[in-house]
Design an enzyme around this catalytic site. Structure first.
Site, PDB file in Angstrom:
ATOM      1  CB  CYS A  99      20.712  12.041   5.234  1.00 25.24           C
ATOM      2  SG  CYS A  99      19.083  12.756   5.542  1.00 25.24           S
ATOM      3  CD  GLU A 100      20.405  19.450   4.197  1.00 26.83           C
ATOM      4  OE1 GLU A 100      19.370  20.089   3.975  1.00 26.83           O
ATOM      5  OE2 GLU A 100      21.533  19.829   3.831  1.00 26.83           O
ATOM      6  CG  HIS A 101      16.489  15.944   6.184  1.00 25.06           C
ATOM      7  ND1 HIS A 101      15.900  15.437   5.041  1.00 25.06           N
ATOM      8  CD2 HIS A 101      16.624  17.278   5.972  1.00 25.06           C
ATOM      9  CE1 HIS A 101      15.678  16.417   4.193  1.00 25.06           C
ATOM     10  NE2 HIS A 101      16.110  17.539   4.727  1.00 25.06           N
ATOM     11  CG  HIS A 102      17.136  11.529   9.900  1.00 25.14           C
ATOM     12  ND1 HIS A 102      16.537  11.606   8.654  1.00 25.14           N
ATOM     13  CD2 HIS A 102      16.122  11.584  10.808  1.00 25.14           C
ATOM     14  CE1 HIS A 102      15.228  11.694   8.797  1.00 25.14           C
ATOM     15  NE2 HIS A 102      14.944  11.683  10.085  1.00 25.14           N
ATOM     16  CD  GLN A 141      19.841   9.941  -4.248  1.00 25.83           C
ATOM     17  OE1 GLN A 141      19.711   9.278  -3.215  1.00 25.83           O
ATOM     18  NE2 GLN A 141      19.566   9.433  -5.434  1.00 25.83           N
ATOM     19  CG  HIS A 169      18.818   7.936   1.331  1.00 31.40           C
ATOM     20  ND1 HIS A 169      19.141   9.266   1.523  1.00 31.40           N
ATOM     21  CD2 HIS A 169      18.839   7.734  -0.012  1.00 31.40           C
ATOM     22  CE1 HIS A 169      19.336   9.842   0.340  1.00 31.40           C
ATOM     23  NE2 HIS A 169      19.157   8.929  -0.598  1.00 31.40           N
ATOM     24  CB  CYS A 171      17.595   8.476   7.280  1.00 31.88           C
ATOM     25  SG  CYS A 171      17.303   8.999   5.583  1.00 31.88           S
TER      26      CYS A 171
END
Length: 211
Positions: A99-102, A141, A169, A171
């Site tokens: 996941c590119e956010h976390h 995703q 996920h 996260c």
């Protein structure tokens, strides 16, 4: 016998081991960042259990982002001499992405369906490799699902493509809302699957095993 320096061992691992896909990755920069994280959370990067952790994490991220250094189009080449006119589905392709956010992993299954045009088909392993190439990147995703579908649709030019991904996920399961077992389902539907509800329903039934 001469001793190999830690730096030399590091280079040998990257050149000859599983690091063959790491050529464009600055492993030392990643390792420095990991040391800063360890210090930031109050750990001692020099204690025995953590001394090689920065290098291990660097290798891990190079492996998990290997798809950034691959051309997905190389997997969309029709099989010469083989044809098929009916729907093709490869389901339950295991995927793991970041996941590119976390920068936390998400893992799950990818299902790919397409309807050949003029008999053009791919080797089944190519569908799995296509999914793997896009999964091994920093992703969300929704985009991952669409990229697989778009690349297959543009490269093979089938009558229709449908991609469904089901993933958990970390996260969401390990932090924040903390809901283990929650599954995110995304789909991308192109061509005949979008236009014909019955064809789309048939594919979903085959994916779910209820046809």
């Amino acid at each position: 016998m001469s001793k190999i320096s830690p730096a030399s061992k590091r280079e040998a691992t990257v050149e000859n081991g599983s690091g063959r896909d790491h050529a464009a990755v600055d492993l030392e920069k990643i390792a420095r960042g990991v040391r800063l994280i360890l210090e930031g959370i109050g750990e001692d990067p020099q204690r025995p259990g953590l001394q090689r952790t920065p290098e291990r994490v660097a290798d891990m991220y190079a492996e998990l982002t290997a798809g950034m250094r691959e051309d997905p189009q190389q997997h969309v080449i029709p099989l010469p001499g083989d044809t098929h006119e009916e729907m093709v589905i490869l389901k339950d392709i295991s995927i793991a992405s970041i996941c590119e956010h976390h920068l936390a992993p998400f893992v799950g299954k990818c299902h790919i369906a397409y309807i050949p045009k003029n008999g053009r088909i791919l080797g089944l392993s190519k569908l799995a490799r296509l999914a793997e190439t896009f999964a091994r990147r920093l992703q969300v995703q929704e985009r991952l699902t669409q990229e697989i579908a778009d690349t297959l649709y543009q490269g093979l030019k089938p009558l229709g493509v449908m991609v469904v991904i089901e993933a958990e996920h970390t996260c969401m399961t390990l932090r924040g809302v903390k809901k283990p077992g929650a599954i995110t389902v995304t789909s991308a539907v192109l061509g005949g699957f979008r236009k014909d509800q019955r064809t789309r329903a048939e594919a979903m039934a085959l994916i779910k095993g209820s046809y």
